[in-house]
Design a protein around this motif. Structure first.
Motif, PDB file in Angstrom:
ATOM      1  N   PRO A  11       0.830  -1.206   0.000  1.00 23.99           N
ATOM      2  CA  PRO A  11       0.000   0.000   0.000  1.00 23.99           C
ATOM      3  C   PRO A  11       0.865   1.258   0.000  1.00 23.99           C
ATOM      4  O   PRO A  11       2.033   1.229   0.394  1.00 23.99           O
ATOM      5  CB  PRO A  11      -0.777  -0.114   1.311  1.00 23.99           C
ATOM      6  N   ASP A  12       0.266   2.342  -0.451  1.00 22.95           N
ATOM      7  CA  ASP A  12       0.972   3.618  -0.344  1.00 22.95           C
ATOM      8  C   ASP A  12       0.983   4.015   1.134  1.00 22.95           C
ATOM      9  O   ASP A  12       0.213   3.487   1.934  1.00 22.95           O
ATOM     10  CB  ASP A  12       0.289   4.681  -1.223  1.00 22.95           C
ATOM     11  N   PRO A  13       1.881   4.929   1.507  1.00 15.47           N
ATOM     12  CA  PRO A  13       2.019   5.272   2.936  1.00 15.47           C
ATOM     13  C   PRO A  13       0.718   5.688   3.623  1.00 15.47           C
ATOM     14  O   PRO A  13       0.541   5.437   4.815  1.00 15.47           O
ATOM     15  CB  PRO A  13       3.026   6.427   2.924  1.00 15.47           C
ATOM     16  N   ALA A  14      -0.202   6.275   2.887  1.00 16.42           N
ATOM     17  CA  ALA A  14      -1.461   6.708   3.502  1.00 16.42           C
ATOM     18  C   ALA A  14      -2.344   5.531   3.895  1.00 16.42           C
ATOM     19  O   ALA A  14      -3.264   5.692   4.685  1.00 16.42           O
ATOM     20  CB  ALA A  14      -2.220   7.623   2.538  1.00 16.42           C
ATOM     21  N   HIS A  15      -2.071   4.344   3.351  1.00  8.05           N
ATOM     22  CA  HIS A  15      -2.926   3.181   3.599  1.00  8.05           C
ATOM     23  C   HIS A  15      -2.215   2.040   4.332  1.00  8.05           C
ATOM     24  O   HIS A  15      -2.718   0.927   4.362  1.00  8.05           O
ATOM     25  CB  HIS A  15      -3.510   2.677   2.275  1.00  8.05           C
ATOM     26  N   TRP A  16      -1.053   2.291   4.918  1.00  7.65           N
ATOM     27  CA  TRP A  16      -0.336   1.231   5.623  1.00  7.65           C
ATOM     28  C   TRP A  16      -1.153   0.662   6.779  1.00  7.65           C
ATOM     29  O   TRP A  16      -1.273  -0.542   6.915  1.00  7.65           O
ATOM     30  CB  TRP A  16       0.998   1.739   6.155  1.00  7.65           C
ATOM     31  N   ARG A  17      -1.673   1.544   7.617  1.00  5.69           N
ATOM     32  CA  ARG A  17      -2.425   1.059   8.787  1.00  5.69           C
ATOM     33  C   ARG A  17      -3.701   0.325   8.397  1.00  5.69           C
ATOM     34  O   ARG A  17      -3.958  -0.762   8.913  1.00  5.69           O
ATOM     35  CB  ARG A  17      -2.720   2.206   9.742  1.00  5.69           C
ATOM     36  N   PRO A  18      -4.521   0.870   7.482  1.00  9.06           N
ATOM     37  CA  PRO A  18      -5.715   0.117   7.088  1.00  9.06           C
ATOM     38  C   PRO A  18      -5.377  -1.213   6.414  1.00  9.06           C
ATOM     39  O   PRO A  18      -6.059  -2.216   6.637  1.00  9.06           O
ATOM     40  CB  PRO A  18      -6.449   1.053   6.115  1.00  9.06           C
ATOM     41  N   ALA A  19      -4.313  -1.236   5.625  1.00 10.26           N
ATOM     42  CA  ALA A  19      -3.916  -2.492   4.974  1.00 10.26           C
ATOM     43  C   ALA A  19      -3.464  -3.506   6.010  1.00 10.26           C
ATOM     44  O   ALA A  19      -3.833  -4.688   5.943  1.00 10.26           O
ATOM     45  CB  ALA A  19      -2.799  -2.231   3.961  1.00 10.26           C
ATOM     46  N   GLY A  20      -2.703  -3.063   6.969  1.00  9.45           N
ATOM     47  CA  GLY A  20      -2.266  -3.963   8.035  1.00  9.45           C
ATOM     48  C   GLY A  20      -3.439  -4.475   8.846  1.00  9.45           C
ATOM     49  O   GLY A  20      -3.493  -5.651   9.211  1.00  9.45           O
ATOM     50  N   ALA A  21      -4.394  -3.600   9.110  1.00 14.65           N
ATOM     51  CA  ALA A  21      -5.580  -4.015   9.856  1.00 14.65           C
ATOM     52  C   ALA A  21      -6.379  -5.045   9.067  1.00 14.65           C
ATOM     53  O   ALA A  21      -6.868  -6.035   9.631  1.00 14.65           O
ATOM     54  CB  ALA A  21      -6.451  -2.803  10.198  1.00 14.65           C
ATOM     55  N   ALA A  22      -6.522  -4.834   7.762  1.00 16.80           N
ATOM     56  CA  ALA A  22      -7.253  -5.785   6.926  1.00 16.80           C
ATOM     57  C   ALA A  22      -6.569  -7.152   6.937  1.00 16.80           C
ATOM     58  O   ALA A  22      -7.237  -8.191   7.067  1.00 16.80           O
ATOM     59  CB  ALA A  22      -7.361  -5.258   5.497  1.00 16.80           C
ATOM     60  N   LYS A  23      -5.249  -7.151   6.828  1.00 17.77           N
ATOM     61  CA  LYS A  23      -4.513  -8.421   6.855  1.00 17.77           C
ATOM     62  C   LYS A  23      -4.659  -9.107   8.209  1.00 17.77           C
ATOM     63  O   LYS A  23      -4.862 -10.327   8.280  1.00 17.77           O
ATOM     64  CB  LYS A  23      -3.035  -8.170   6.528  1.00 17.77           C
ATOM     65  N   ASP A  24      -4.579  -8.346   9.288  1.00 20.95           N
ATOM     66  CA  ASP A  24      -4.715  -8.922  10.629  1.00 20.95           C
ATOM     67  C   ASP A  24      -6.114  -9.497  10.845  1.00 20.95           C
ATOM     68  O   ASP A  24      -6.274 -10.577  11.432  1.00 20.95           O
ATOM     69  CB  ASP A  24      -4.421  -7.873  11.697  1.00 20.95           C
ATOM     70  N   MET A  25      -7.132  -8.789  10.373  1.00 24.70           N
ATOM     71  CA  MET A  25      -8.504  -9.272  10.536  1.00 24.70           C
ATOM     72  C   MET A  25      -8.742 -10.548   9.728  1.00 24.70           C
ATOM     73  O   MET A  25      -9.412 -11.474  10.211  1.00 24.70           O
ATOM     74  CB  MET A  25      -9.499  -8.191  10.126  1.00 24.70           C
ATOM     75  N   ALA A  26      -8.208 -10.598   8.523  1.00 22.62           N
ATOM     76  CA  ALA A  26      -8.359 -11.809   7.712  1.00 22.62           C
ATOM     77  C   ALA A  26      -7.659 -12.988   8.373  1.00 22.62           C
ATOM     78  O   ALA A  26      -8.191 -14.106   8.411  1.00 22.62           O
ATOM     79  CB  ALA A  26      -7.814 -11.570   6.302  1.00 22.62           C
ATOM     80  N   ALA A  27      -6.463 -12.748   8.918  1.00 18.51           N
ATOM     81  CA  ALA A  27      -5.760 -13.812   9.642  1.00 18.51           C
ATOM     82  C   ALA A  27      -6.551 -14.220  10.879  1.00 18.51           C
ATOM     83  O   ALA A  27      -6.617 -15.412  11.223  1.00 18.51           O
ATOM     84  CB  ALA A  27      -4.352 -13.349  10.031  1.00 18.51           C
ATOM     85  N   GLY A  28      -7.179 -13.258  11.532  1.00 20.87           N
ATOM     86  CA  GLY A  28      -8.019 -13.567  12.688  1.00 20.87           C
ATOM     87  C   GLY A  28      -9.213 -14.425  12.311  1.00 20.87           C
ATOM     88  O   GLY A  28      -9.635 -15.296  13.084  1.00 20.87           O
ATOM     89  N   ALA A  29      -9.765 -14.210  11.121  1.00 15.27           N
ATOM     90  CA  ALA A  29     -10.883 -15.040  10.658  1.00 15.27           C
ATOM     91  C   ALA A  29     -10.440 -16.487  10.490  1.00 15.27           C
ATOM     92  O   ALA A  29     -11.168 -17.416  10.862  1.00 15.27           O
ATOM     93  CB  ALA A  29     -11.437 -14.497   9.340  1.00 15.27           C
ATOM     94  N   VAL A  30      -9.244 -16.688   9.954  1.00 15.57           N
ATOM     95  CA  VAL A  30      -8.718 -18.049   9.808  1.00 15.57           C
ATOM     96  C   VAL A  30      -8.504 -18.667  11.189  1.00 15.57           C
ATOM     97  O   VAL A  30      -8.838 -19.840  11.417  1.00 15.57           O
ATOM     98  CB  VAL A  30      -7.408 -18.063   8.994  1.00 15.57           C
TER      99      VAL A  30
END
Length: 151
Positions: free
Chosen positions: A76-95
């Motif tokens: 992601p571009d720097p403006a979207h690092w935190r939301p991208a990280g949150a999305a990845k963490d949530m998807a891993a949490g679903a698994v």
């Protein structure tokens, strides 16, 4: 109709890419194979078999979704690092949630001493099959940890 049939090819290609690139997906495939090998010894009802397949399918499907999200937000571009990280963490949490639910269902389904005695007795009476099963463990280890993209 052609596009509908082609969609199955795309789906198969996606599963193939997950097998190539995703260690956790390969681990879950191996775990599913060993679980399915053990199931016949426990005398499951059709509903219990269905639960096994729903648990396996749910974990594998969520792992594919997790991998897709990881790819979609990989750089992601720097403006979207935190939301991208949150999305990845949530998807891993679903698994993780699906895996824990499948584990709990597995404990409930396999908590049968008679099934374990039948399984161990069957293998004890067939040492060649037991040896083949034991030999499959290093192969499964290679499949999970040795295969896939390096680096």
């Amino acid at each position: 109709m052609r596009a509908f049939i082609a969609s199955f090819g795309y789906a198969a290609r996606g599963v193939g890419r997950a097998v190539q690139a995703e260690r956790n997906f390969r681990f879950e495939l191996c775990a599913a194979a060993y679980v399915l090998l053990a199931c016949p010894f426990f005398g499951f009802t059709p509903a219990e078999w269905a639960l096994v397949f729903v648990c396996i399918g749910g974990v594998l499907a969520l792992e594919l979704v997790n991998s897709a999200i990881e790819r979609a937000v990989e750089d992601p571009d720097p403006a979207h690092w935190r939301p991208a990280g949150a999305a990845k963490d949530m998807a891993a949490g679903a698994v993780l949630a699906a895996g824990l639910a499948a584990l709990a269902a597995g404990v409930a389904l396999f908590w049968r001493p008679g099934g374990w005695l039948a399984l161990f007795g069957w293998f004890a009476a067939r040492p060649a099959v037991l040896a083949a099963l034991a030999a499959s463990l290093p192969a499964a280890g290679w499949f999970v940890f040795g295969m896939g993209k390096k680096g």
